[in-house]
Design an enzyme around this catalytic site. Structure first.
Site, short mmCIF file in Angstrom:
data_model
loop_
_atom_site.label_atom_id
_atom_site.label_comp_id
_atom_site.label_asym_id
_atom_site.label_seq_id
_atom_site.Cartn_x
_atom_site.Cartn_y
_atom_site.Cartn_z
CB CYS A 80 -0.84 -0.03 1.31
SG CYS A 80 -1.84 1.59 1.34
CB CYS A 424 -13.89 -9.05 16.06
SG CYS A 424 -14.59 -7.83 16.67
#
Ligand SMILES: C[S@@+](CC[C@H](N)C(=O)[O-])C[C@H]1O[C@@H](n2cnc3c(N)ncnc32)[C@H](O)[C@@H]1O
Length: 468
Positions: A80, A424
């Site tokens: 990225c 999560c």
């Protein structure tokens, strides 16, 4: 005489031992004043690095990576262009297989910390390491993050993108995000260009004024439909109308657009009110052989392909024979409820967000599933009024913060003998599971699933059983 402890800007050589749940490399540095624990970004397990001290608290130091003296064989070049400045995706320097190993260790350590003895299985990896997200939430802001070396005189009072690390007042203009579907890059670029052309003002995160606050993009993998949710501080149809029309004209693949209005200080994309300006207000997604209607306010797993794995693991762990009554707490739009219902006598779902419950009911109906009931409201309040004496298996999938202590008490006393707890945020799951232990609940399996490649986040399915 006592030796001087490290202070800001000192340099230390660090042997990095592991990557922690924040994605920081953590290791030890030997210093004339003793041994110090150092945590720093972009340093990997097995590396020897030079760190600059940013701050020290007791024996713990936060540092900045200056140089890698001995690199890990797992180090790769990050895909990225915004990596480093952007607050997301902290594990991009690490080869994907090593990310999975690091996540398994994060789960193991969190469980060990709470004295939960269960073998953690290898993390189920994602076939797509990039472009896997079906939803992105971008923020508008008036304080653009300026990259080092950027030209003088560029416009700095408007940005739309993500927050840089630990800079919640600033916004990094995201040109390309490698974890989102490719069409989102162009939509985000148009959202920026059109706002500037039409002289719309971004929300100022300090002064709490301005119009444009968030743009949330969602895409169905099955149908390619795209939902845009634009959050503004007021309705302002004279400004929002032409803006939305231009965005829709530039991107005909946007099938629905919802305006959410949030006039309050809190920086959330969710609004007090919603107006459907184009299309049906929802997209349709296919998961585990079922169709789901997903509206702007509903939670939906952000990695569709890996959500399939999550549903499979949940079904395996629930071990339903077709006779059971199941309770699905924090059920969202029914992603787990409906597959569970196909293998049970009845499933009761409980969910706080009304719109998600409406989606869940409609999803059940459209998939021809009749043995489900959904209740809208807080799990604690629902438990207080309805109780769970009639249930055999409980599926629990709370938000990151985990369970309210009173919900833990109620689960501890419930009639079920099996619980599938999905999380999560493994630290809060571990805390809750430890709190269930005195009532006889024991974790028997821990199966992590990677829903979030390139980030240190990991989803974990934990099976709990209670002896009769
Ligand atoms: C991690 S999501 C899980 C959703 C669902 N199980 C799925 O897989 O799509 C957590 C859900 O809990 C809901 N929620 C948060 N707090 C709640 C509460 N106090 N009572 C009921 N639901 C809540 C959220 O709206 C969200 O839909």
């Amino acid at each position: 005489m006592a030796q001087r402890k490290p202070k800001r800007d000192d340099r230390l050589e660090v042997e990095v031992e592991r990557v922690d749940e924040r994605g920081l490399g953590v290791g030890r540095a030997q210093h004339e004043a003793g041994e110090f624990r150092v945590a720093l970004r972009r340093a990997l397990a097995g590396e020897r690095v030079v760190a600059q001290v940013l701050r020290r608290r007791g024996e713990k130091i936060e540092g900045r990576l200056l140089e890698v003296l001995r690199a890990s064989g797992e180090r790769v070049s990050p895909p990225c262009r915004h990596y480093g400045a952007c607050g997301g995706c902290a594990l991009q320097d690490l080869r994907y297989a090593a990310q999975l190993a690091a996540k398994r260790e994060i789960v193991e350590r969190a469980l060990r910390r709470e004295r939960i003895e269960v073998a953690v299985e290898p993390v189920i990896g994602s076939a797509n390491e990039l472009h896997y997200r079906n939803k992105m939430d971008f923020t508008f802001g008036t304080r653009r993050w300026v990259e080092p070396g950027e030209a003088e005189g560029v416009q700095r009072d408007f940005a739309v993108g993500l927050h840089p690390r630990e800079q919640f007042r600033k916004v990094l203009d995201v040109e390309r995000c490698e974890i989102q579907p490719e069409p989102f890059d162009a939509i985000l670029a148009s959202a920026r260009r059109l706002a500037l052309e039409q002289r719309l003002v971004a929300w100022d995160l300090v002064r709490h004024e301005g119009l444009l606050r968030h743009i949330v993009l969602r895409r169905s993998v099955a149908t390619g439909e795209i939902l845009v949710q634009l959050t503004t501080s007021s309705e302002s149809p004279e400004q929002v109308g032409p803006y939305v029309a231009a965005l829709l004209a530039a991107h005909p693949q946007i099938t629905t657009l919802v305006q959410a209005i949030n006039s309050r200080g809190a920086t959330v994309a969710m609004g007090e009110r919603e107006l459907v300006l184009h299309g049906s207000g929802a997209i349709r997604e296919r998961l585990a052989g079922l169709w789901y209607r997903v509206s702007a306010a509903s939670f939906f797993q952000t990695n569709t392909a890996q959500a399939e794995r999550l549903v499979e693991v949940t079904l395996e762990e629930a071990r339903l024979a077709g006779r059971e009554r199941v309770l699905d707490l924090y059920c969202g739009a029914g992603t787990l409820t409906l597959p569970l219902a196909r293998k049970a006598t009845h499933v009761q779902g409980v969910e706080l967000v009304e719109a998600a419950v409406e989606d869940a009911r409609r999803n059940a109906e459209e998939n021809g599933i009749a043995n489900v009931t959904f209740s809208a409201g807080d799990v604690l309040a629902w438990f207080g009024s309805a109780g769970a004496s009639e249930c055999d298996v409980m599926v629990v999938d709370p938000p990151r913060a985990g369970l309210h202590p009173k919900v833990v008490e109620l689960l501890a006393r419930a009639a079920a003998r099996r619980m599938v707890y999905m999380s999560c945020h493994i630290a809060s799951a571990a805390r809750d599971i430890a709190a269930l232990a005195p009532a006889g609940w024991r974790a028997t399996r821990a199966r992590p699933v990677d829903l979030f490649p390139q980030t240190p986040h990991v989803e974990c399915v934990l099976t709990l059983e209670r002896a009769p």
